[in-house]
Design a protein around this motif. Sequence first.
Motif, PDB file in Angstrom:
ATOM      1  N   LEU A  92       0.688  -1.205  -0.127  1.00 44.37           N
ATOM      2  CA  LEU A  92      -0.018   0.099  -0.024  1.00 44.37           C
ATOM      3  C   LEU A  92       0.862   1.317   0.037  1.00 44.37           C
ATOM      4  O   LEU A  92       0.591   2.427  -0.530  1.00 44.37           O
ATOM      5  CB  LEU A  92      -0.890   0.185   1.071  1.00 44.37           C
ATOM      6  CG  LEU A  92      -1.972  -1.133   1.365  1.00 44.37           C
ATOM      7  CD1 LEU A  92      -3.032  -1.038   2.513  1.00 44.37           C
ATOM      8  CD2 LEU A  92      -2.820  -1.365  -0.129  1.00 44.37           C
ATOM      9  N   MET A  93       2.068   1.284   0.665  1.00 41.64           N
ATOM     10  CA  MET A  93       2.852   2.428   0.720  1.00 41.64           C
ATOM     11  C   MET A  93       3.588   2.354  -0.686  1.00 41.64           C
ATOM     12  O   MET A  93       3.764   3.636  -1.236  1.00 41.64           O
ATOM     13  CB  MET A  93       4.130   2.100   1.679  1.00 41.64           C
ATOM     14  CG  MET A  93       3.581   2.312   3.007  1.00 41.64           C
ATOM     15  SD  MET A  93       4.723   1.830   4.327  1.00 41.64           S
ATOM     16  CE  MET A  93       5.858   3.350   4.017  1.00 41.64           C
ATOM     17  N   ASN A  94       3.838   1.466  -1.479  1.00 39.54           N
ATOM     18  CA  ASN A  94       4.353   1.560  -2.732  1.00 39.54           C
ATOM     19  C   ASN A  94       3.462   2.188  -3.822  1.00 39.54           C
ATOM     20  O   ASN A  94       3.765   2.833  -4.721  1.00 39.54           O
ATOM     21  CB  ASN A  94       4.882   0.324  -3.191  1.00 39.54           C
ATOM     22  CG  ASN A  94       6.227  -0.315  -2.611  1.00 39.54           C
ATOM     23  OD1 ASN A  94       6.924   0.555  -2.050  1.00 39.54           O
ATOM     24  ND2 ASN A  94       6.544  -1.325  -2.648  1.00 39.54           N
ATOM     25  N   MET A  95       2.138   1.881  -3.602  1.00 38.04           N
ATOM     26  CA  MET A  95       1.120   2.554  -4.450  1.00 38.04           C
ATOM     27  C   MET A  95       1.367   3.770  -4.493  1.00 38.04           C
ATOM     28  O   MET A  95       1.034   4.606  -5.451  1.00 38.04           O
ATOM     29  CB  MET A  95      -0.197   2.197  -3.838  1.00 38.04           C
ATOM     30  CG  MET A  95      -0.667   0.655  -4.205  1.00 38.04           C
ATOM     31  SD  MET A  95      -2.161   0.421  -3.865  1.00 38.04           S
ATOM     32  CE  MET A  95      -2.392  -1.304  -4.100  1.00 38.04           C
TER      33      MET A  95
ATOM     34  N   ALA B 254     -10.181   6.030  -5.220  1.00 39.66           N
ATOM     35  CA  ALA B 254      -9.393   6.701  -6.138  1.00 39.66           C
ATOM     36  C   ALA B 254      -8.133   5.406  -6.538  1.00 39.66           C
ATOM     37  O   ALA B 254      -7.696   5.254  -7.583  1.00 39.66           O
ATOM     38  CB  ALA B 254      -8.553   7.939  -5.996  1.00 39.66           C
ATOM     39  N   MET B 255      -7.520   4.860  -5.521  1.00 38.38           N
ATOM     40  CA  MET B 255      -6.594   4.082  -5.496  1.00 38.38           C
ATOM     41  C   MET B 255      -7.042   2.425  -6.001  1.00 38.38           C
ATOM     42  O   MET B 255      -6.497   1.911  -6.820  1.00 38.38           O
ATOM     43  CB  MET B 255      -5.932   3.928  -4.270  1.00 38.38           C
ATOM     44  CG  MET B 255      -5.056   5.055  -3.707  1.00 38.38           C
ATOM     45  SD  MET B 255      -4.355   4.781  -2.145  1.00 38.38           S
ATOM     46  CE  MET B 255      -3.074   3.568  -2.508  1.00 38.38           C
ATOM     47  N   VAL B 256      -8.172   2.298  -5.720  1.00 35.89           N
ATOM     48  CA  VAL B 256      -8.920   1.143  -6.426  1.00 35.89           C
ATOM     49  C   VAL B 256      -9.254   1.331  -7.796  1.00 35.89           C
ATOM     50  O   VAL B 256      -8.713   0.512  -8.632  1.00 35.89           O
ATOM     51  CB  VAL B 256     -10.509   0.939  -5.778  1.00 35.89           C
ATOM     52  CG1 VAL B 256     -11.139  -0.060  -6.571  1.00 35.89           C
ATOM     53  CG2 VAL B 256     -10.340   0.520  -4.252  1.00 35.89           C
ATOM     54  N   LYS B 257      -9.689   2.470  -8.097  1.00 35.41           N
ATOM     55  CA  LYS B 257      -9.496   3.006  -9.643  1.00 35.41           C
ATOM     56  C   LYS B 257      -8.362   2.941 -10.389  1.00 35.41           C
ATOM     57  O   LYS B 257      -8.246   2.352 -11.558  1.00 35.41           O
ATOM     58  CB  LYS B 257     -10.361   4.146  -9.864  1.00 35.41           C
ATOM     59  CG  LYS B 257     -10.798   4.536 -11.304  1.00 35.41           C
ATOM     60  CD  LYS B 257     -11.557   5.600 -11.180  1.00 35.41           C
ATOM     61  CE  LYS B 257     -12.329   5.735 -12.527  1.00 35.41           C
ATOM     62  NZ  LYS B 257     -13.553   6.831 -12.518  1.00 35.41           N
TER      63      LYS B 257
ATOM     64  N   ILE C 206     -17.919  -2.486   0.087  1.00 31.80           N
ATOM     65  CA  ILE C 206     -17.346  -1.955  -1.527  1.00 31.80           C
ATOM     66  C   ILE C 206     -18.253  -1.126  -2.130  1.00 31.80           C
ATOM     67  O   ILE C 206     -18.153  -0.926  -3.468  1.00 31.80           O
ATOM     68  CB  ILE C 206     -16.875  -3.047  -2.374  1.00 31.80           C
ATOM     69  CG1 ILE C 206     -18.141  -4.154  -2.633  1.00 31.80           C
ATOM     70  CG2 ILE C 206     -15.507  -4.009  -1.592  1.00 31.80           C
ATOM     71  CD1 ILE C 206     -17.859  -5.007  -3.593  1.00 31.80           C
ATOM     72  N   ALA C 207     -19.357  -0.675  -1.698  1.00 36.50           N
ATOM     73  CA  ALA C 207     -20.457   0.184  -2.303  1.00 36.50           C
ATOM     74  C   ALA C 207     -19.970   1.235  -3.029  1.00 36.50           C
ATOM     75  O   ALA C 207     -20.326   1.531  -4.069  1.00 36.50           O
ATOM     76  CB  ALA C 207     -21.533   0.513  -1.315  1.00 36.50           C
ATOM     77  N   ASP C 208     -18.739   1.935  -2.600  1.00 38.97           N
ATOM     78  CA  ASP C 208     -18.358   3.137  -3.363  1.00 38.97           C
ATOM     79  C   ASP C 208     -17.718   2.722  -4.435  1.00 38.97           C
ATOM     80  O   ASP C 208     -17.309   3.785  -5.486  1.00 38.97           O
ATOM     81  CB  ASP C 208     -17.158   3.757  -2.312  1.00 38.97           C
ATOM     82  CG  ASP C 208     -17.855   4.499  -1.102  1.00 38.97           C
ATOM     83  OD1 ASP C 208     -19.075   4.708  -1.083  1.00 38.97           O
ATOM     84  OD2 ASP C 208     -17.268   4.733  -0.007  1.00 38.97           O
ATOM     85  N   VAL C 209     -17.290   1.627  -4.701  1.00 41.10           N
ATOM     86  CA  VAL C 209     -16.581   1.251  -6.122  1.00 41.10           C
ATOM     87  C   VAL C 209     -17.313   0.348  -7.101  1.00 41.10           C
ATOM     88  O   VAL C 209     -16.768  -0.070  -8.046  1.00 41.10           O
ATOM     89  CB  VAL C 209     -15.033   0.762  -5.769  1.00 41.10           C
ATOM     90  CG1 VAL C 209     -14.254   1.588  -5.215  1.00 41.10           C
ATOM     91  CG2 VAL C 209     -15.094  -0.675  -4.946  1.00 41.10           C
ATOM     92  N   ILE C 210     -18.644   0.173  -6.424  1.00 38.23           N
ATOM     93  CA  ILE C 210     -19.486  -0.701  -7.374  1.00 38.23           C
ATOM     94  C   ILE C 210     -19.529  -0.188  -8.786  1.00 38.23           C
ATOM     95  O   ILE C 210     -19.620  -0.680  -9.834  1.00 38.23           O
ATOM     96  CB  ILE C 210     -20.566  -1.033  -6.675  1.00 38.23           C
ATOM     97  CG1 ILE C 210     -20.555  -2.174  -5.689  1.00 38.23           C
ATOM     98  CG2 ILE C 210     -21.779  -1.611  -7.714  1.00 38.23           C
ATOM     99  CD1 ILE C 210     -21.818  -2.323  -5.026  1.00 38.23           C
ATOM    100  N   PRO C 211     -19.710   1.165  -8.787  1.00 39.98           N
ATOM    101  CA  PRO C 211     -19.867   1.857 -10.217  1.00 39.98           C
ATOM    102  C   PRO C 211     -18.720   1.693 -11.277  1.00 39.98           C
ATOM    103  O   PRO C 211     -18.811   1.590 -12.047  1.00 39.98           O
ATOM    104  CB  PRO C 211     -19.997   3.308  -9.779  1.00 39.98           C
ATOM    105  CG  PRO C 211     -20.667   3.417  -8.434  1.00 39.98           C
ATOM    106  CD  PRO C 211     -19.944   2.515  -7.542  1.00 39.98           C
ATOM    107  N   ASP C 212     -17.507   1.492 -10.340  1.00 40.40           N
ATOM    108  CA  ASP C 212     -16.082   1.197 -11.247  1.00 40.40           C
ATOM    109  C   ASP C 212     -16.185  -0.314 -11.644  1.00 40.40           C
ATOM    110  O   ASP C 212     -16.009  -0.432 -12.739  1.00 40.40           O
ATOM    111  CB  ASP C 212     -14.886   1.492 -10.305  1.00 40.40           C
ATOM    112  CG  ASP C 212     -14.911   2.927  -9.686  1.00 40.40           C
ATOM    113  OD1 ASP C 212     -14.832   3.783 -11.024  1.00 40.40           O
ATOM    114  OD2 ASP C 212     -14.664   2.910  -8.758  1.00 40.40           O
TER     115      ASP C 212
END
Length: 346
Positions: A155-158, A211-214, A243-249
């Motif tokens: 996660l830090m490397n991201m 944003a990082m998921v995307k 995960i509701a926030d990234v279901i649109p993605d």
Amino acid sequence: MNSLERFYATVDRKPVDRPAAWLGMPDIFAQPALFEYYGVKDMHELKLAVGDDFYAVEVPYQSPTASAIYAAFDWYMDGNVDSEDRTLTADGCFKDAEDLEDLDFFEWPDPAKYIDVEECRRRVELAPEGKVVLGMMWSAHFQDACASFGMETALMNMIANPEVYEAVNDKIVDFYLKANEIFYEATKGKLNAVLIGNDMGSQRGLMLSPAMVKEFIIPGCKKLVEQAHSYGLKVIYHSCGSIADVIPDLIEAGVDIVHPIQALAAGMQPENLKEKFDGKVSFCGGVDTQDLLVNGTPEEVRSKVKELRTIFPTGLIISPSHEAIMPDVPPANIKALFDEAQKIYG
């Protein structure tokens, strides 16, 4: 309707005679009690006895260090890849990698060496006529990348060293694309759907920002979804947690069904998902495995299934809210789930 007709209608959110229902993948330690309760001797017989609309098939993968494709990578380089007790948080072999050259020592496995094509066909051909043949592809590139560094370092490397993170992630995605192609080619015309995914949610929210998921997860998801679609397969995308926030993605990436509705995770209430995503994607899950299936009565389980059927007259595959049924779930509650899901209301 048979199971296949019911499934495709659910994917398209068209009327069904009753919901499609999936048992999931009972944990190896949960299987003996289920076998005894249903009077069967193995998973094949259990699926038939339960009345499962699905026939799930694992990819046959056998290498010197792994007997499951989701444990294909020896991130600790000690030959000990334990699919039951592995963790994402322990330091992996890339923990200290700072440059692309620091990744060169790792020997990436070639899935073509370790997937038995004839065994792929044999497993799929065991499926009864009319059932939904579901390939359990997993292809969990985010989870594998976390394990390769250790989750904290990944996660830090991201943020601090995305070039190194993405180089590892790309190699993992390429491995799964090749492995999946082998399986898809071997079972062409006999497979209906696949399950892929990455656990990226906790009980209260995402483990990383939307944003990082995307940026780091969705591109790999899209490649895997497009590959499956090119073989005419429907895609069930799995992630535990909120995960509701990234279901649109996920919808934008082409996912057909989101799995599971983890009933007690924040924002994953069936009513909320129905309101936000009705007509855009279908779902699988909804019957809570954290409390209800463990501590509830069969009547309480039946009541929950009735409620889910009211909220989702179509567009929902009724299933435990985690694909791995654990030993603490009484078999009578599984029977109650299926009995209520399989009723055809007047």
